[in-house]
Design a protein around this motif. Structure first.
Motif, mmCIF file in Angstrom:
data_model
loop_
_atom_site.group_PDB
_atom_site.id
_atom_site.type_symbol
_atom_site.label_atom_id
_atom_site.label_comp_id
_atom_site.label_asym_id
_atom_site.label_seq_id
_atom_site.Cartn_x
_atom_site.Cartn_y
_atom_site.Cartn_z
ATOM 1 N N ALA A 17 0.760 -1.243 0.017
ATOM 2 C CA ALA A 17 0.110 -0.001 0.209
ATOM 3 C C ALA A 17 0.847 1.472 0.070
ATOM 4 O O ALA A 17 1.897 1.220 0.930
ATOM 5 C CB ALA A 17 -0.840 -0.004 1.257
ATOM 6 N N THR A 18 0.626 2.110 -0.931
ATOM 7 C CA THR A 18 1.224 3.318 -1.004
ATOM 8 C C THR A 18 0.396 4.523 -1.379
ATOM 9 O O THR A 18 -0.547 4.223 -1.951
ATOM 10 C CB THR A 18 2.631 3.221 -2.256
ATOM 11 N N VAL A 19 0.814 5.805 -1.143
ATOM 12 C CA VAL A 19 0.062 6.997 -1.389
ATOM 13 C C VAL A 19 0.772 7.188 -2.927
ATOM 14 O O VAL A 19 1.898 7.276 -3.136
ATOM 15 C CB VAL A 19 0.708 8.169 -0.378
ATOM 16 N N GLN A 20 -0.358 7.437 -3.873
ATOM 17 C CA GLN A 20 0.185 7.561 -5.199
ATOM 18 C C GLN A 20 -0.544 8.736 -5.711
ATOM 19 O O GLN A 20 -1.757 8.970 -5.727
ATOM 20 C CB GLN A 20 0.008 6.440 -6.175
ATOM 21 N N GLY A 142 5.343 16.605 -6.731
ATOM 22 C CA GLY A 142 4.226 15.568 -6.762
ATOM 23 C C GLY A 142 4.116 15.010 -5.240
ATOM 24 O O GLY A 142 5.029 15.269 -4.465
ATOM 25 N N ARG A 143 3.174 14.170 -4.967
ATOM 26 C CA ARG A 143 3.076 13.691 -3.468
ATOM 27 C C ARG A 143 3.072 12.279 -3.389
ATOM 28 O O ARG A 143 3.057 11.671 -2.539
ATOM 29 C CB ARG A 143 1.611 14.116 -2.892
ATOM 30 N N GLY A 144 3.178 11.570 -4.539
ATOM 31 C CA GLY A 144 3.121 10.169 -4.895
ATOM 32 C C GLY A 144 4.439 9.678 -4.092
ATOM 33 O O GLY A 144 5.581 10.286 -4.085
ATOM 34 N N THR A 145 4.417 8.378 -3.764
ATOM 35 C CA THR A 145 5.758 7.651 -3.325
ATOM 36 C C THR A 145 6.473 6.933 -4.276
ATOM 37 O O THR A 145 6.257 6.293 -4.990
ATOM 38 C CB THR A 145 5.110 6.532 -2.152
ATOM 39 N N GLY A 152 8.450 11.081 -1.059
ATOM 40 C CA GLY A 152 7.138 11.165 -1.298
ATOM 41 C C GLY A 152 6.376 10.393 -0.623
ATOM 42 O O GLY A 152 6.869 9.526 0.416
ATOM 43 N N GLY A 153 5.072 10.626 -0.673
ATOM 44 C CA GLY A 153 4.296 9.877 0.214
ATOM 45 C C GLY A 153 4.531 10.048 1.631
ATOM 46 O O GLY A 153 4.434 11.135 2.210
ATOM 47 N N ALA A 158 6.714 2.348 1.767
ATOM 48 C CA ALA A 158 5.332 1.765 1.728
ATOM 49 C C ALA A 158 4.579 1.765 2.892
ATOM 50 O O ALA A 158 5.343 2.030 3.980
ATOM 51 C CB ALA A 158 5.464 0.074 1.404
ATOM 52 N N LEU A 159 3.424 2.084 3.156
ATOM 53 C CA LEU A 159 2.585 2.376 4.615
ATOM 54 C C LEU A 159 2.702 0.933 5.399
ATOM 55 O O LEU A 159 2.864 -0.128 4.786
ATOM 56 C CB LEU A 159 1.167 2.360 4.151
ATOM 57 N N ARG A 160 2.512 1.281 6.511
ATOM 58 C CA ARG A 160 2.648 0.232 7.487
ATOM 59 C C ARG A 160 1.711 0.366 8.525
ATOM 60 O O ARG A 160 1.069 1.293 8.706
ATOM 61 C CB ARG A 160 4.115 -0.088 8.093
ATOM 62 N N ALA A 161 1.499 -0.564 9.447
ATOM 63 C CA ALA A 161 0.232 -0.557 10.510
ATOM 64 C C ALA A 161 0.438 0.594 11.448
ATOM 65 O O ALA A 161 1.639 1.093 11.988
ATOM 66 C CB ALA A 161 0.287 -1.872 11.279
ATOM 67 N N GLY A 162 -0.364 1.451 11.635
ATOM 68 C CA GLY A 162 -0.236 2.726 12.718
ATOM 69 C C GLY A 162 -0.173 4.007 11.771
ATOM 70 O O GLY A 162 -0.154 4.885 12.363
ATOM 71 N N ASP A 163 0.025 3.898 10.515
ATOM 72 C CA ASP A 163 0.264 5.114 9.726
ATOM 73 C C ASP A 163 -1.222 5.817 9.766
ATOM 74 O O ASP A 163 -2.014 4.963 9.577
ATOM 75 C CB ASP A 163 0.628 4.933 8.150
ATOM 76 N N VAL A 164 -1.251 7.127 9.696
ATOM 77 C CA VAL A 164 -2.558 7.650 9.855
ATOM 78 C C VAL A 164 -2.544 8.629 8.467
ATOM 79 O O VAL A 164 -1.364 9.412 8.132
ATOM 80 C CB VAL A 164 -2.703 8.631 11.062
ATOM 81 N N LEU A 165 -3.643 8.755 7.721
ATOM 82 C CA LEU A 165 -3.948 9.659 6.652
ATOM 83 C C LEU A 165 -4.743 10.515 6.958
ATOM 84 O O LEU A 165 -5.729 10.392 7.183
ATOM 85 C CB LEU A 165 -4.314 8.487 5.399
ATOM 86 N N ALA A 166 -4.180 11.812 6.590
ATOM 87 C CA ALA A 166 -5.398 13.140 6.639
ATOM 88 C C ALA A 166 -5.751 13.458 5.045
ATOM 89 O O ALA A 166 -5.126 13.155 4.319
ATOM 90 C CB ALA A 166 -4.574 14.158 7.011
#
Length: 343
Positions: A17-20, A142-145, A152-153, A158-166
């Motif tokens: 899972a990534t921010v793209q 850009g904001r993607g990983t 970026g991102g 890559a995202l991991r457990a506990g990351d919070v997205l606003a």
């Protein structure tokens, strides 16, 4: 646009899972590839469903196992592959190509891709959009990983457990743009045994015309070693002489390279800016979104076309997108009338 603040917490990232977003075009000369969503069409659909700009940052999910939780009530949208999204607390299925609500404390689990029916491939990447896009710092436009470069991102990883997205925007703005239940009629490129259309590459002369013909005549399979950099294909090696050394040259997503073992590599969005392998073909722009939905074990075929066919395909795709967007706006307008009348 008012900020939406923290709204989603990653409980499990799944396979990847990534921010793209829409990527970072125009930086190849600096050694920075465009990157961005592996399926930019699905990213655009997810964003348009919420009234976001098409290339806003969203969550790219791969195959299975991801679980996210709502830290507050939020309107979201989902597009791309059907990865079995379901609200854990109620068992409610969330269809791809739709907007929906999560109540505070509810979790959305991606249980895995729908099994192919009658040979149809279900795709491997889904896109979850937040109101206004995901609020992460911009880097180089850009904001993607960028996983390989580590920026970026969220901290370049890559995202991991506990990351919070606003979210960038207040949820009320997204809810007003397209009410939950609005559905995009088509969110996936065709994967029903349809060949990827290609133009002849710049090194066909080096490889020999037989190499290009063999590419189109062979039934390929996506190998396990594939990733966001490229699809490695397994099958009988392509014939033709391959030079031991080739001057580095620019490449783009969709480039079909022929390494020394004769088994093609189709470059994806995280490809290196330059390459040294000969290029036998290039996937046309209209078919590149399909590349981002191919996963290991999928069958791949190629069809050689000319530039006129490639331009016509791009024109047809643009027209289909505009028609789908018009239908979405019409549906949203009817929803607004219905709710305004007390329905």
């Amino acid at each position: 646009m008012s900020g939406g603040g923290p709204c989603l917490e990653v409980h499990e990232p799944g396979l990847l899972a990534t921010v793209q977003d829409g990527g970072r075009p125009g930086l190849g000369a600096l050694g920075i590839t465009r990157g961005g969503a592996a399926d930019p069409d699905a990213l655009a659909v997810a964003n348009l469903l919420l009234g976001n700009v098409p290339d806003a940052a969203a969550l790219e999910l791969t195959l299975a196992g991801a679980i996210v939780g709502a830290r507050r009530a939020v309107t979201l949208s989902l597009a791309g592959a059907d990865l079995g999204a379901r609200v854990h607390e109620t068992g409610r299925a969330v269809s791809t190509g739709s907007t929906f609500h999560l109540a505070q404390g509810e979790t959305l689990a991606f249980e895995g891709g729908v099994p192919p029916e009658r040979g149809r491939r279900a795709g491997c990447r889904a896109y979850l959009a937040l109101p206004g896009g995901i609020d992460v710092p911009g880097v180089l436009g850009g904001r993607g990983t960028a996983l390989g470069a580590g920026f970026g991102g969220v901290e370049g990883r890559a995202l991991r457990a506990g990351d919070v997205l606003a979210a960038e925007a207040d949820d009320a703005l997204a809810a007003a743009a397209h009410r939950p239940g609005t559905h995009w009629t088509s969110t996936m490129p065709s994967l029903d045994d349809v060949p990827l259309r290609v133009l002849p590459g710049p090194h066909v002369g080096l490889l020999g015309a037989g190499t290009l013909a063999a590419l189109a005549a062979t039934r390929w399979t996506v190998a396990q070693a594939s990733d966001r950099i490229g699809l490695r294909l397994s099958g009988d090696p392509l014939p033709g002489a391959r030079p031991q050394e080739l001057a580095s040259h620019g490449v783009l997503a969709g480039t079909v390279q022929v390494p020394s073992d004769g088994r093609p590599i189709v470059l994806l969005v995280d490809h290196q800016p330059t390459g040294g392998y000969p290029v036998v073909a290039v996937v046309i722009a209209a078919d590149r979104a399909s590349l981002g939905q191919l996963s290991p074990g999928d069958a791949v075929a190629f069809l050689i076309v000319d530039e006129a066919a490639a331009r016509a395909a791009a024109k047809d795709l643009h027209a289909a997108r505009e028609a789908a967007l018009a239908a979405l706006h019409e549906a949203a307008a009817w929803d607004a009338l219905w709710h305004g009348a007390g329905g």
